[in-house]
Design a protein around this motif. Structure first.
Motif, mmCIF file in Angstrom:
data_model
loop_
_atom_site.group_PDB
_atom_site.id
_atom_site.type_symbol
_atom_site.label_atom_id
_atom_site.label_comp_id
_atom_site.label_asym_id
_atom_site.label_seq_id
_atom_site.Cartn_x
_atom_site.Cartn_y
_atom_site.Cartn_z
ATOM 1 N N ARG A 148 5.144 2.218 -9.279
ATOM 2 C CA ARG A 148 5.605 2.604 -7.940
ATOM 3 C C ARG A 148 6.247 3.981 -7.958
ATOM 4 N NH1 ARG A 148 7.874 -2.373 -8.436
ATOM 5 N NH2 ARG A 148 9.952 -1.667 -7.888
ATOM 6 N N GLN A 149 6.906 4.275 -9.060
ATOM 7 C CA GLN A 149 7.513 5.599 -9.187
ATOM 8 C C GLN A 149 6.419 6.678 -9.217
ATOM 9 O OE1 GLN A 149 10.545 5.386 -12.218
ATOM 10 N NE2 GLN A 149 10.904 7.594 -12.139
ATOM 11 N N LEU A 150 5.343 6.410 -9.947
ATOM 12 C CA LEU A 150 4.211 7.346 -10.019
ATOM 13 C C LEU A 150 3.609 7.574 -8.641
ATOM 14 C CD1 LEU A 150 1.969 8.858 -11.727
ATOM 15 C CD2 LEU A 150 0.736 6.681 -11.720
ATOM 16 N N VAL A 151 3.374 6.477 -7.935
ATOM 17 C CA VAL A 151 2.742 6.557 -6.619
ATOM 18 C C VAL A 151 3.664 7.259 -5.610
ATOM 19 C CG1 VAL A 151 2.098 5.083 -4.659
ATOM 20 C CG2 VAL A 151 1.140 4.649 -6.938
ATOM 21 N N GLY A 152 4.940 6.913 -5.672
ATOM 22 C CA GLY A 152 5.904 7.539 -4.766
ATOM 23 C C GLY A 152 5.979 9.040 -5.015
ATOM 24 N N PHE A 153 5.995 9.397 -6.285
ATOM 25 C CA PHE A 153 6.050 10.813 -6.642
ATOM 26 C C PHE A 153 4.794 11.540 -6.162
ATOM 27 C CE2 PHE A 153 4.741 14.175 -9.518
ATOM 28 C CZ PHE A 153 5.782 15.069 -9.321
ATOM 29 N N ALA A 154 3.622 10.938 -6.420
ATOM 30 C CA ALA A 154 2.362 11.578 -6.030
ATOM 31 C C ALA A 154 2.340 11.794 -4.518
ATOM 32 C CB ALA A 154 1.166 10.740 -6.478
ATOM 33 N N GLY A 155 2.845 10.814 -3.763
ATOM 34 C CA GLY A 155 2.885 10.952 -2.316
ATOM 35 C C GLY A 155 3.767 12.126 -1.898
ATOM 36 N N ARG A 156 4.955 12.184 -2.462
ATOM 37 C CA ARG A 156 5.876 13.266 -2.084
ATOM 38 C C ARG A 156 5.341 14.628 -2.525
ATOM 39 N NH1 ARG A 156 9.399 9.699 -3.945
ATOM 40 N NH2 ARG A 156 9.754 10.747 -5.940
ATOM 41 N N TYR A 157 4.898 14.689 -3.767
ATOM 42 C CA TYR A 157 4.502 15.982 -4.318
ATOM 43 C C TYR A 157 3.267 16.548 -3.608
ATOM 44 C CZ TYR A 157 3.625 19.708 -7.613
ATOM 45 O OH TYR A 157 3.433 20.942 -8.157
ATOM 46 N N TYR A 158 2.311 15.650 -3.296
ATOM 47 C CA TYR A 158 1.073 16.122 -2.668
ATOM 48 C C TYR A 158 1.078 15.953 -1.151
ATOM 49 C CZ TYR A 158 -0.495 16.757 -7.423
ATOM 50 O OH TYR A 158 -0.597 17.181 -8.722
ATOM 51 N N GLN A 159 2.261 15.676 -0.587
ATOM 52 C CA GLN A 159 2.417 15.673 0.870
ATOM 53 C C GLN A 159 1.576 14.612 1.568
ATOM 54 O OE1 GLN A 159 4.677 17.924 2.440
ATOM 55 N NE2 GLN A 159 5.251 18.145 0.307
ATOM 56 N N ARG A 160 1.556 13.409 1.018
ATOM 57 C CA ARG A 160 0.886 12.293 1.672
ATOM 58 C C ARG A 160 1.865 11.126 1.698
ATOM 59 N NH1 ARG A 160 -3.924 14.785 3.203
ATOM 60 N NH2 ARG A 160 -4.720 12.724 3.722
ATOM 61 N N SER A 161 1.478 10.039 2.391
ATOM 62 C CA SER A 161 2.381 8.897 2.388
ATOM 63 C C SER A 161 2.173 8.091 1.110
ATOM 64 C CB SER A 161 2.128 8.022 3.614
ATOM 65 O OG SER A 161 0.908 7.338 3.485
ATOM 66 N N ALA A 162 3.245 7.436 0.660
ATOM 67 C CA ALA A 162 3.139 6.594 -0.538
ATOM 68 C C ALA A 162 2.082 5.517 -0.313
ATOM 69 C CB ALA A 162 4.489 5.960 -0.854
ATOM 70 N N GLY A 163 2.017 5.007 0.925
ATOM 71 C CA GLY A 163 1.056 3.950 1.227
ATOM 72 C C GLY A 163 -0.378 4.413 1.067
ATOM 73 N N GLU A 164 -0.646 5.624 1.504
ATOM 74 C CA GLU A 164 -2.009 6.133 1.365
ATOM 75 C C GLU A 164 -2.391 6.229 -0.111
ATOM 76 O OE1 GLU A 164 -2.725 10.089 2.743
ATOM 77 O OE2 GLU A 164 -4.884 9.883 2.481
ATOM 78 N N VAL A 165 -1.461 6.771 -0.905
ATOM 79 C CA VAL A 165 -1.742 6.908 -2.338
ATOM 80 C C VAL A 165 -1.878 5.521 -2.979
ATOM 81 C CG1 VAL A 165 -0.882 7.809 -4.539
ATOM 82 C CG2 VAL A 165 -0.535 9.122 -2.440
ATOM 83 N N ALA A 166 -0.954 4.626 -2.639
ATOM 84 C CA ALA A 166 -0.950 3.295 -3.262
ATOM 85 C C ALA A 166 -2.236 2.534 -2.960
ATOM 86 C CB ALA A 166 0.250 2.489 -2.770
ATOM 87 N N LEU A 167 -2.625 2.526 -1.697
ATOM 88 C CA LEU A 167 -3.792 1.723 -1.318
ATOM 89 C C LEU A 167 -5.091 2.350 -1.809
ATOM 90 C CD1 LEU A 167 -3.600 -1.029 0.147
ATOM 91 C CD2 LEU A 167 -1.527 0.311 0.320
ATOM 92 N N ALA A 168 -5.104 3.693 -1.887
ATOM 93 C CA ALA A 168 -6.302 4.339 -2.420
ATOM 94 C C ALA A 168 -6.427 4.072 -3.913
ATOM 95 C CB ALA A 168 -6.255 5.852 -2.167
ATOM 96 N N ALA A 169 -5.282 3.789 -4.563
ATOM 97 C CA ALA A 169 -5.293 3.565 -6.005
ATOM 98 C C ALA A 169 -5.701 2.140 -6.358
ATOM 99 C CB ALA A 169 -3.906 3.852 -6.580
ATOM 100 N N LEU A 170 -5.647 1.239 -5.394
ATOM 101 C CA LEU A 170 -5.998 -0.154 -5.674
ATOM 102 C C LEU A 170 -7.493 -0.368 -5.446
ATOM 103 C CD1 LEU A 170 -2.937 -1.801 -3.887
ATOM 104 C CD2 LEU A 170 -3.328 -1.591 -6.352
ATOM 105 N N PRO A 171 -8.111 -1.307 -6.172
ATOM 106 C CA PRO A 171 -9.544 -1.513 -5.971
ATOM 107 C C PRO A 171 -9.825 -1.982 -4.544
ATOM 108 C CG PRO A 171 -8.617 -3.195 -7.416
ATOM 109 C CD PRO A 171 -7.544 -2.190 -7.180
ATOM 110 N N PRO A 172 -10.811 -1.386 -3.890
ATOM 111 C CA PRO A 172 -11.069 -1.707 -2.481
ATOM 112 C C PRO A 172 -11.289 -3.195 -2.235
ATOM 113 C CG PRO A 172 -12.594 -0.007 -3.291
ATOM 114 C CD PRO A 172 -11.731 -0.381 -4.430
ATOM 115 N N GLN A 173 -11.870 -3.878 -3.217
ATOM 116 C CA GLN A 173 -12.171 -5.295 -2.976
ATOM 117 C C GLN A 173 -10.921 -6.157 -2.837
ATOM 118 O OE1 GLN A 173 -14.606 -7.506 -5.709
ATOM 119 N NE2 GLN A 173 -16.320 -7.483 -4.273
ATOM 120 N N LEU A 174 -9.829 -5.662 -3.374
ATOM 121 C CA LEU A 174 -8.585 -6.415 -3.270
ATOM 122 C C LEU A 174 -8.198 -6.615 -1.804
ATOM 123 C CD1 LEU A 174 -6.931 -7.513 -5.582
ATOM 124 C CD2 LEU A 174 -5.584 -5.423 -5.576
ATOM 125 N N ARG A 175 -8.642 -5.687 -0.962
ATOM 126 C CA ARG A 175 -8.305 -5.775 0.461
ATOM 127 C C ARG A 175 -9.151 -6.825 1.165
ATOM 128 N NH1 ARG A 175 -8.732 0.653 1.781
ATOM 129 N NH2 ARG A 175 -8.381 1.224 -0.376
#
Ligand code: ADP
Ligand code: ZN
Ligand code: ZN
Length: 753
Positions: free
Chosen positions: A82-109
């Motif tokens: 979560r720290q990685l995802v939160g950081f990536a969101g802040r650093y690259y100017q996106r929401s943590a949710g966008e980064v988190a959900l894009a990082a999870l396998p689509p089928q999980l949804r």
């Protein structure tokens, strides 16, 4: 009793929805739990970020919706993830949710609870298969090659290193064996099945290097079981991706081998990250969150190491004598910064015993960013200059095209050198960075050219299927019989691509005989020839087996392959990169030519005579001096000096604001308004905002594109400004002059400016 979990869901940064949404739950949900939640009229997957027992101030029960339920049976995503995802969101100017959900396998949804339960049960069953359990922990020693002296040295230095390691090893120096041994060392740290150690190995394009995957499987499946190695890349089916992801998340897989997306894999026992060919541009994502997987790998290793040390502290007497740098939560962190964990004062036997997650960046032509970090001592540079078996790197032969017959695609001396090699049973590679037959088709009577109606670009002539194809939007049509404007029948190709060079070579080498007396065989390998599944493997096999004498191709033939019988590599048309306005063009060209040269003479018995030929109109260009000497350090020093005087990365810091719109005017109006309002923000004096300009290829698929450059002298200043700018950008979307804006995006640390 109720709880008020804050949940991140897949909302892009520009949707304007904040970092997380608050829901209601009867159960206390551990942070990192995957949950289904209502969002508008849909039900979506989210990740619990926090779960307080009190509602946030000002929010009443009636205003919140209830969580539908957690995904049963899945352990939560851990804090480091979560720290990685939160950081990536802040650093690259996106929401943590966008980064988190894009990082999870689509089928999980998509899976419902019972489908997921079935998947997990299947996994658990697989894990207790007899061949997976009780695997020996020591490999059959005879199976491993004896290490070269340089490999021994590198591995010894790695053992004690706590800073990120830049493994600067020549092509053919045996970097892969170093990765394999380092991986093995890490995996053997745990025989504890409850907390198995894991390694993440990233490569630019996994499909291009099927060899690497088989080397990892051969080495580790006998040691750690059949499911020990899994892959993660975009070429997999959704079902395969989910299977790999679950295996990594549950600790059953010990090694994840993947492309840039794998940097976000959930790996609870992560102890080693390898970034092979770390200079490769494919590590930078070009859509969504435009992250650099290489930079995030360095950050991730730091976070994992800090957590391991923190977890260990109670075992020591008193606090650790050398406190680690503050976590990024406290100060604006940056990938690659603050990473040197100081070694001073530790006794030698203490060295290397501290638990940590190591990161190895490997390349024969490192990125200037990593090279500079090593110059500064932030990374530890380990060198392996020699080739395995003592072979030498190929000799550079520059062909001055000013002195060749007019119109020659391939210079006569190059052709005769190739013919000679073929006659001796050796192979040649011909590199050309353009697929298709010719980049343009033109009418010489009226000046018509094969432009794309939807883009500001020419359509490429593909002779094999007689089409004109746009490589930007995909628009394809049959080649017209006559000029569409004036009816002239004589329309002809201008310039050349791989198809044409293949055709030329086939006819020019028609009389050349192979060792077996048959005619020379020319083949082509590029994105067109490898489109069908499995065709790449077939083409590579034909080269490895010696069926093919000459392979013509785009840069995909230059990457990573361990060819044994190539003794001549030729680059036939690379001049455009010498004078490109993009300041990274020469860095990329140098890397490409070094890598291409690295495909030749990998068999030491033939390496003495191996050659790299470069056809150029500018043989005096300084880039070739360094190339001739295989002198990457010299080349890098020159480039870094230029960058420093121009305050370019890695001495300055950049971000791009990009806008896509129906009209160029709207795109630029949005950008200029954003700049104008940005100029009123605090800290404005720390940054430079440039005027909006159209992209080089201004229109793609009927969308007009423009960008604006932001520069700063420090990463922290750039980050401060971008964070403050985000709400301004959202507001500027609805300005009347920006009507027709389709989307905008911020690209932090862009590769192409
Ligand atoms: P790099 O990635 O540095 O270009 P590779 O890892 O592909 O180089 O190694 C080049 C070749 O040398 C491969 O065929 C590999 O199997 C072989 N090799 C590597 N290390 C050794 C060793 N210690 N002994 C013998 N062969 C080795
Ligand atoms: Zn015409
Ligand atoms: Zn197009």
């Amino acid at each position: 009793m109720a709880f008020w979990p804050s949940v991140v869901v897949a909302t892009p940064a520009h949707s304007g929805i904040g970092a997380s949404l608050t829901y209601r739950s009867e159960l206390s949900l551990a942070p990192g739990t995957l949950v289904r939640v209502p969002l508008g009229s849909r039900e979506v997957l989210g990740v619990v970020w926090d779960c307080p027992g009190e509602p946030p101030a000002g929010l009443s029960e009636a205003q919140t919706k209830a969580v539908v339920g957690p995904l049963e049976g899945l352990p939560p995503l851990n804090e480091r993830w979560r720290q990685l995802v939160g950081f990536a969101g802040r650093y690259y100017q996106r929401s943590a949710g966008e980064v988190a959900l894009a990082a999870l396998p689509p089928q999980l949804r998509e899976l419902d609870a019972s489908q997921l339960a079935r998947r997990l049960k299947r996994r658990a069953k697989a894990a207790v298969r007899p061949e997976a359990a009780h695997v020996p922990q020591t490999p059959p020693v005879a199976a491993l090659p004896a290490l070269s002296e340089e490999q021994v040295q590198a591995l010894a230095a790695l053992e004690g290193a706590s800073a990120p390691v830049l493994l600067f090893g020549a092509t053919g120096s045996g970097k892969t064996e170093v990765y394999l041994r380092a991986t093995q060392r890490v995996l053997q740290q745990s025989s504890d099945t409850a907390a198995p150690t894991q390694a993440l190995v990233m490569v630019p394009e996994i499909n291009l290097t099927p060899q690497l995957e088989s080397r990892f499987r051969e080495r580790f499946e006998p040691l750690f079981g059949a499911g020990a190695v899994v892959c993660l890349h975009s070429g997999m089916t959704p079902a395969q991706r989910l299977t790999s992801w679950l295996a990594a998340h549950t600790g059953q897989a010990r090694i994840v081998l993947g492309t840039r997306m794998a940097v976000f894999a959930s790996l609870p026992g992560l102890r080693l990250i390898v970034v092979d060919e770390e200079h490769d541009p494919s590590y930078k994502s070009q859509d969504g969150a435009r992250y650099s997987a290489r930079d995030l790998a360095v950050y991730r290793a730091k976070v994992e190491s800090e957590a391991l040390v923190a977890g260990l502290t109670p075992l020591h007497q008193g606090p650790h004598p050398h406190p680690l740098p503050e976590g990024e939560g406290a100060k604006p962190g940056a990938p690659g910064e603050g990473l040197v964990l100081h070694e001073q004062g530790r006794s030698p036997d203490e060295k290397g015993t501290r638990p940590r997650c190591q990161v190895i960046l490997g390349s024969a032509t490192p990125s200037l960013e990593s090279w500079h970090a090593a110059d500064q001592g932030r990374y530890l540079r380990l060198e392996m200059p020699g080739r395995i078996g003592g072979g030498s790197l190929p000799r550079l032969r520059l062909v001055d095209m000013n002195h060749q017959p007019k119109g020659a695609v391939l210079a006569p001396p190059l052709l005769s050198a190739m013919a000679e090699r073929i006659g001796r049973g050796e192979q040649c590679l011909v590199l050309l960075n353009r697929r298709g037959y010719a980049p343009v088709l033109a009418c010489h009577a009226c000046g018509w050219k094969s432009g794309c109606p939807h883009c500001s670009a020419y359509r490429v002539f593909h002779k094999l299927d007689r089409t004109l194809r746009c490589h930007h939007c995909g628009f394809a049509e049959r080649v017209p019989r006559a000029c569409p404007d004036c009816g002239n029948l004589d329309i002809s190709p201008v310039g050349r691509g791989t198809e044409q060079v293949e055709e030329h070579l086939t006819s020019l080498l028609a009389d050349v005989k192979r060792v077996d007396g048959g005619p020379a065989r020319v083949a082509r390998m590029d994105a067109d020839s490898t489109r069908l599944k499995g065709s790449l493997e077939v083409q590579l096999a034909a080269l490895h087996s010696g069926e093919v004498d000459v392979l013509v191709g785009t840069q995909m033939i230059a990457k990573g392959h361990d060819f044994r019988r190539i003794t001549l590599v030729a680059s036939v048309n690379a001049d455009s990169a010498l004078f490109a306005s993009d300041h990274r063009a020469s860095e990329r060209l140098f890397a490409l030519l070094m890598q291409a040269a690295g495909r030749a003479g990998r068999d030491a018995t033939q390496s003495a005579a191996s050659e790299m030929w470069v056809q150029t109109w500018y043989p005096q260009h300084p880039l070739f001096d360094s190339l001739k000497r295989h002198d990457f350090p010299g080349f890098a020093a020159g480039q870094l000096a230029e960058r420093e005087s121009a305050a370019m990365p890695p001495f300055g810091f950049q971000a791009l604001l990009r806008a896509d719109a129906r009209t160029q005017a709207a795109a630029q109006a949005f950008l200029n308004a954003a700049a104008e309002q940005g100029a009123a923000l605090p800290h404005r004096d720390e940054i430079t905002l440039y005027p909006a300009v159209p992209l080089t290829i201004q229109r793609v698929a009927n969308v007009e594109r423009a960008q604006l450059l932001v520069e700063a002298h420090s990463r922290a200043a750039l980050q401060r400004f971008l964070a403050a700018w985000q709400p301004v950008l959202l507001a500027c979307r609805s300005l009347p002059e920006a009507r027709g804006l389709v989307r905008f995006a911020v690209d932090v640390d862009p590769l192409v400016v």
